[in-house]
Scaffold this active site. Structure first.
Site, PDB file in Angstrom:
ATOM      1  N   GLU A 365      38.010  28.935  32.710  1.00 35.31           N
ATOM      2  CA  GLU A 365      38.553  30.168  32.132  1.00 35.31           C
ATOM      3  C   GLU A 365      39.815  29.961  31.296  1.00 35.31           C
ATOM      4  OE1 GLU A 365      37.017  33.221  35.620  1.00 35.31           O
ATOM      5  OE2 GLU A 365      38.884  32.159  35.930  1.00 35.31           O
TER       6      GLU A 365
HETATM    7  C1  TNX Z   1      36.367  33.077  38.825  1.00 34.54           C
HETATM    8  S1  TNX Z   1      35.027  30.656  39.553  1.00 34.54           S
HETATM    9  C2  TNX Z   1      37.355  32.119  38.937  1.00 34.54           C
HETATM   10  C3  TNX Z   1      38.533  32.391  39.746  1.00 34.54           C
HETATM   11  C4  TNX Z   1      38.471  33.747  40.395  1.00 34.54           C
HETATM   12  C5  TNX Z   1      37.073  34.026  40.852  1.00 34.54           C
HETATM   13  C6  TNX Z   1      36.928  35.305  41.613  1.00 34.54           C
HETATM   14  C7  TNX Z   1      36.243  30.048  38.806  1.00 34.54           C
HETATM   15  C8  TNX Z   1      36.192  28.645  38.541  1.00 34.54           C
HETATM   16  N1  TNX Z   1      37.253  30.855  38.444  1.00 34.54           N
HETATM   17  O1  TNX Z   1      39.693  32.250  38.976  1.00 34.54           O
HETATM   18  O2  TNX Z   1      39.359  33.756  41.462  1.00 34.54           O
HETATM   19  O3  TNX Z   1      36.241  34.070  39.728  1.00 34.54           O
HETATM   20  O4  TNX Z   1      35.656  35.398  42.174  1.00 34.54           O
END
Ligand code: TNX
Length: 589
Positions: A365
């Site tokens: 992300e």
């Molecule tokens: C996605 S899964 C994220 C996290 C969040 C999560 C909540 C991933 C690698 N990153 O930053 O906490 O969703 O479900």
């Protein structure tokens, strides 16, 4: 989000409820010695009672590879038993662990002694000769074990201390549920006769705890490690850094912890681990054959680091501390050389504190670092990890970056078609599977689950259980699957009791996906086997969600988990288990 942190659930000693249960003496935990004597004499007096085992040899989670019951060979633990173990430091440690598991509930002294010379009723044998038969060279066999239960002896044989340790966890599950009690319980400690030969399907079996969104103490983390070990999971991934908090002290960049560690989601105090704290965690894990996988999330999810060191921020301006739950807005400046000093220093210090082979660099992300800028950053971070002699792990977003030896992608998608990951696998990457819609323990069980997310869907126990890592991702053959990990993100999770509520009963389901051969597992048998674990969790003071899919045995009247977590976390009253009733409804009687 502003949630008030709650305190963890207090341990509740549970008395046996099975057909063979003898009435237990009412003793406060502070008089353990006298209670031990009382328990022993009560057990002797109860000698005329039936000594049928409370569980069947096959009632183990995760399901063992092979189970051959021999009902005529049930074993009753004698009060004067010693734990006899091969003369090897790691094996002795496992024997000590077994004795510690059994002493509180049995009240027996259970001294640990070497084997040979004297044999004895409890034997842990480390044997270079393959204990598992001719297929001893299959992957994962280093963790295999054999358990033989006969009338006079219980013997665990394994090629490694890790195998012995897993065998001990199996033995623990074959004893009556009251073995989880912290205070002595007067009853016969019967183990069903027969032989189990077992080994894991995948070498990497893990769970992740996000200690960045909410901070959890060393004691909480150690208890989580104990939960993993119970179900033969062997990796704890610690998500140590995120926008809301930096949780590990770094000597060369001290403000990361002292400034970046303040705060958490909702504005609580936060916290961080000193090097000594972190060593306690990895030490506790190592004694349970669990490897800690530290994650420093880069280049995004870095707001806490930027608050501490604005020189890492684009424009060199410190952002305000963040206590919300959005993602994707922060990043360290990939064009600044100083950023790579930071990455090398941090990863170097974390590696020095970490005995295991893995360093997780996040990579998820980072929406504001795009294209070549992103892959260039990841490739430099991968080289830094390789230079430290460690194997790099990253969320699957790092797939487009160049391959380095042994690189592992942690896949968290919800759609099994991911050509970018499949292409990275063709270039040599291995994969840890954490499918968001099966393995994410922060997803709600049902629409009315009081905490958790639902962006990847609702995950009941069946959904957690019902998938196959070998065929889940198109273009990713089973040989490229290192294993399975169940992540717990903690935006909405504020206490140990809430961790447990989301872990149980789904963590054992995912443990079985990771450990058990497809031929050994199946939903119908699993839900029956899992049901017997409810009384174990109650006896151990573990909060759990009383999923209506599982045929939990009736709880003894009046015995419920304390509602420290939430009223909804209570054990279901028998009448709530009727089909069609919603078992998450708080028990308001
Ligand atoms: C996605 S899964 C994220 C996290 C969040 C999560 C909540 C991933 C690698 N990153 O930053 O906490 O969703 O479900």
């Amino acid at each position: 989000m502003s949630r008030t942190p709650r305190t963890g659930v207090a341990p509740v000693p549970e008395q046996p409820s099975g057909p063979d249960a003898a009435p237990a003496p009412a003793v406060p935990p502070t008089v353990t010695l006298a209670a031990g004597t009382l328990a022993r004499s009560a057990a002797q007096a109860a000698g005329r009672l039936l000594t049928r085992p409370a569980v069947g040899l096959g009632d183990v989670v995760p399901a063992p590879a092979s189970v051959r019951p021999q009902p005529a060979a049930d074993f009753v633990l004698p009060a004067d038993a010693a734990v006899r173990v091969s003369a090897d430091a790691d094996a002795r440690e496992v024997a000590g662990h077994l004795a510690e598991l059994l002493r509180p509930a049995t009240g027996y002294p259970l001294p640990v002694a070497d084997l040979p010379p004297a044999p004895g009723p409890l034997q842990l044998t480390l044997s270079a000769a393959a204990p598992h038969g001719p297929a001893a060279t299959v992957p994962g066999d280093a963790e295999g074990y054999r358990l033989d239960v006969g009338t006079d002896v219980v013997r665990i044989t394994a090629g490694t201390a890790a195998g012995l340790f897993h065998g001990v966890q199996t033995l623990r599950q074959l004893l009556p549920a009251a073995v989880e009690s912290r205070t002595p319980v007067a009853q016969h400690w019967v183990v069903p006769g027969g032989t189990i030969v077992d080994r894991p399907r995948f070498p990497y079996r893990g769970a992740m705890l996000d200690v960045a969104r909410h901070f959890f103490t060393v004691e909480d983390v150690c208890r989580v490690i104990d939960h993993l070990a119970r179900y033969k999971l062997n990796h704890l991934h610690l998500h140590l850094t995120d926008d809301q908090g930096w949780r590990i002290a770094v000597d060369s960049w001290p403000r990361l912890a002292t400034v970046g560690g303040r705060g958490q989601v909702g504005g609580g105090p936060g916290g961080w681990y000193t090097a000594a704290d972190y060593r306690r965690i990895v030490g506790h894990a190592a004694r349970r054959h669990v490897t800690v996988v530290p994650e420093v999330d880069l280049p995004g999810h870095t707001n806490a680091a930027l608050v501490a060191y604005p020189e890492l921020a684009p424009g060199r301006v410190a952002p305000p501390p963040y206590t919300g739950t959005e993602v994707g807005f922060s990043y360290v400046d990939p064009t600044a050389e100083r950023t790579y000093d930071f990455v090398a220093d941090v990863l170097g210090e974390v590696a020095a504190l970490t005995p295991g082979p893995w360093l997780h660099i996040g990579g998820d992300e980072a929406y504001k670092v795009k294209g070549a800028s992103y892959t260039g950053f990841v490739e430099r971070a991968q080289r830094i990890v390789a230079g430290l002699g460690r194997t790099v792990v990253g969320w699957h977003q790092i797939a487009p970056a160049g391959q380095v030896d042994g690189r592992v992608l942690q896949w968290w998608g919800t759609d099994g078609d991911d050509p970018t990951v499949a292409e990275a696998v063709r270039r040599g990457a291995r994969v840890i599977l954490s499918p968001g819609n099966h393995a994410y323990l922060d997803m709600k069980y049902a629409p009315d689950t009081p905490i958790g997310h639902d962006w990847a869907g609702l995950i009941d126990v069946h959904r957690a259980y019902h998938w196959d890592p070998a065929t889940h991702l198109t273009g990713v053959p089973v040989e490229a699957v290192l294993g399975v990990e169940a992540p717990l993100w903690t935006e909405s999770v504020t206490s140990l009791a809430e961790i447990e509520f989301l872990f149980f009963p789904r963590l054992p389901a995912l443990a079985e996906v990771a450990w058990s051969a497809p031929s050994a597992r199946g939903w119908t048998g699993f839900r029956e086997r899992l049901a017997g674990h409810g009384p174990r969790w109650r006896a151990a003071g573990i909060a759990f969600h009383p999923s209506p899919e599982i045929p939990w045995p009736a709880a003894p009247a009046g015995r419920h988990l304390p509602d420290a977590a939430a009223g909804e976390h209570r054990d279901p009253a028998p009448e709530q288990r009727a089909p069609g009733r919603d078992a998450t409804t708080p028990d308001t009687r």
